[in-house]
Write a protein that holds these residues in place. Structure first.
Motif, PDB file in Angstrom:
ATOM      1  N   UNK A 138       0.770  -0.845  -0.061  1.00 52.61           N
ATOM      2  CA  UNK A 138      -0.169   0.181   0.182  1.00 52.61           C
ATOM      3  C   UNK A 138       0.830   1.106   0.166  1.00 52.61           C
ATOM      4  N   UNK A 139       1.582   1.287   0.874  1.00 54.26           N
ATOM      5  CA  UNK A 139       2.986   2.675   0.980  1.00 54.26           C
ATOM      6  C   UNK A 139       3.874   2.567  -0.849  1.00 54.26           C
ATOM      7  N   UNK A 140       4.181   1.325  -1.164  1.00 51.21           N
ATOM      8  CA  UNK A 140       5.162   1.506  -1.970  1.00 51.21           C
ATOM      9  C   UNK A 140       4.086   1.939  -3.544  1.00 51.21           C
ATOM     10  N   UNK A 141       3.128   1.473  -3.207  1.00 53.86           N
ATOM     11  CA  UNK A 141       2.545   1.867  -4.596  1.00 53.86           C
ATOM     12  C   UNK A 141       1.790   2.680  -4.409  1.00 53.86           C
ATOM     13  N   UNK A 142       0.929   3.713  -3.588  1.00 51.52           N
ATOM     14  CA  UNK A 142       0.782   4.996  -3.003  1.00 51.52           C
ATOM     15  C   UNK A 142       2.065   5.647  -3.683  1.00 51.52           C
ATOM     16  N   UNK A 143       2.899   5.649  -2.792  1.00 52.39           N
ATOM     17  CA  UNK A 143       4.286   6.259  -2.690  1.00 52.39           C
ATOM     18  C   UNK A 143       4.995   6.279  -4.493  1.00 52.39           C
ATOM     19  N   UNK A 144       4.355   5.297  -4.917  1.00 54.60           N
ATOM     20  CA  UNK A 144       5.105   5.401  -6.767  1.00 54.60           C
ATOM     21  C   UNK A 144       4.019   6.585  -7.936  1.00 54.60           C
ATOM     22  N   UNK A 145       2.688   5.809  -7.473  1.00 55.35           N
ATOM     23  CA  UNK A 145       1.686   6.601  -7.912  1.00 55.35           C
ATOM     24  C   UNK A 145       1.697   8.727  -8.137  1.00 55.35           C
ATOM     25  N   UNK A 146       2.207   8.930  -6.611  1.00 54.07           N
ATOM     26  CA  UNK A 146       2.073  10.298  -6.290  1.00 54.07           C
ATOM     27  C   UNK A 146       3.618  10.651  -7.455  1.00 54.07           C
ATOM     28  N   UNK A 147       4.720   9.706  -7.310  1.00 59.22           N
ATOM     29  CA  UNK A 147       5.987  10.117  -7.854  1.00 59.22           C
ATOM     30  C   UNK A 147       5.656  10.783  -9.701  1.00 59.22           C
ATOM     31  N   UNK A 148       4.910   8.565 -10.105  1.00 57.94           N
ATOM     32  CA  UNK A 148       4.769   9.257 -11.030  1.00 57.94           C
ATOM     33  C   UNK A 148       3.938   9.958 -11.616  1.00 57.94           C
ATOM     34  N   UNK A 149       2.664  10.430 -11.500  1.00 53.33           N
ATOM     35  CA  UNK A 149       2.087  10.563 -11.156  1.00 53.33           C
ATOM     36  C   UNK A 149       1.823  12.541 -11.501  1.00 53.33           C
ATOM     37  N   UNK A 150       2.450  13.256  -9.807  1.00 57.77           N
ATOM     38  CA  UNK A 150       2.346  14.136  -9.377  1.00 57.77           C
ATOM     39  C   UNK A 150       0.569  14.241  -8.769  1.00 57.77           C
ATOM     40  N   UNK A 179      -4.010  13.964  -4.892  1.00 64.64           N
ATOM     41  CA  UNK A 179      -5.385  14.569  -4.611  1.00 64.64           C
ATOM     42  C   UNK A 179      -5.519  13.737  -3.317  1.00 64.64           C
ATOM     43  N   UNK A 180      -6.481  13.427  -2.140  1.00 64.38           N
ATOM     44  CA  UNK A 180      -7.307  12.804  -1.679  1.00 64.38           C
ATOM     45  C   UNK A 180      -7.940  11.270  -2.297  1.00 64.38           C
ATOM     46  N   UNK A 181      -8.324  11.462  -3.293  1.00 65.84           N
ATOM     47  CA  UNK A 181      -9.019  10.642  -4.282  1.00 65.84           C
ATOM     48  C   UNK A 181      -7.833   9.634  -5.013  1.00 65.84           C
ATOM     49  N   UNK A 182      -6.841  10.356  -5.200  1.00 73.71           N
ATOM     50  CA  UNK A 182      -5.730   9.393  -6.204  1.00 73.71           C
ATOM     51  C   UNK A 182      -5.566   8.572  -4.875  1.00 73.71           C
ATOM     52  N   UNK A 183      -4.848   9.201  -4.149  1.00 65.17           N
ATOM     53  CA  UNK A 183      -3.832   8.102  -2.198  1.00 65.17           C
ATOM     54  C   UNK A 183      -4.935   7.035  -1.994  1.00 65.17           C
ATOM     55  N   UNK A 184      -6.425   7.411  -2.043  1.00 63.32           N
ATOM     56  CA  UNK A 184      -6.892   6.940  -1.796  1.00 63.32           C
ATOM     57  C   UNK A 184      -7.159   5.000  -2.272  1.00 63.32           C
TER      58      UNK A 184
END
Length: 210
Positions: free
Chosen positions: A95-107, A110-115
């Protein structure tokens, strides 16, 4: 004090190497080390984002203490619970890794994206956790090789990218493989190192005794 702040990262690189290449042979120890590594990542994330709320921003002593507490806490928990901790570690870690990667690569912060990214990570972690407990050997090899490689890649890239030549090479590789990608050179280097160490870890561990 400047040197002390780097100690957690250096220790994590060593831990990552041990887990990546010796994870199956010493699985219980590896599981506790992964837990400790995860504790450091979570503590660093919390400190970087919320230290200012409690007036600890820039306080290196507090940062080291908090990181140590999280590392010891999750590492001890993983060791004591052993196989019961597999599900918890994989779910929280993925959960932590995929969320971190998603935020890093997509920028997208948002709360929706994090969830959504956390939900995906939890599902992946759940599948991995079940596989490790049921399939055992190969699931453990893949799990430990990836976990160790992720830790090594993340913290090694942080120091390696300070070399201008390596930074230029990383940017060129990134543009060649992923045209239009705008991620930082450090993120790109961490991705390359992750693939390299994961592959090497799987190969080395698969050569060991069954």
């Amino acid at each position: 004090m400047g040197v002390i702040i780097h100690i957690p990262a250096i220790v994590l690189i060593v831990i990552g190497l041990l887990v990546c290449f010796l994870g199956y042979k010493f699985f219980r120890l590896s599981l506790s080390l992964i837990g400790a590594g995860l504790g450091v990542l979570i503590a660093e994330f919390l400190f970087d984002n919320y230290a200012s709320v409690v007036n600890l921003d820039g306080n290196e002593v507090a940062q080291v203490i908090i990181v140590a507490l999280f590392a010891i806490g999750l590492g001890s928990l993983a060791y004591s619970l052993y196989m019961k901790a597999v599900m918890f570690i994989t779910i929280l870690g993925c959960g932590f890794w995929i969320s971190s990667c998603y935020q890093s690569y997509s920028g997208d912060a948002s709360v929706k994206g994090i969830i959504i990214s956390w939900i995906v990570g939890i599902l992946v972690g759940l599948i991995f956790g079940v596989a490790v407990r049921k399939v055992q050997r190969w699931a453990i090899i893949l799990f430990t090789a990836f976990s160790g490689a992720q830790i090594v890649a993340r913290f090694s890239a942080m120091y390696m990218i300070t070399n201008p030549t390596l930074e230029d090479v990383t940017v060129k590789i990134g543009k060649s493989l992923f045209p239009g990608m705008t991620e930082s050179p450090q993120t790109l280097l961490a991705g390359i190192l992750l693939i390299m160490f994961f592959t090497a870890g799987v190969i080395v561990q698969s050569q060991g005794k069954k």
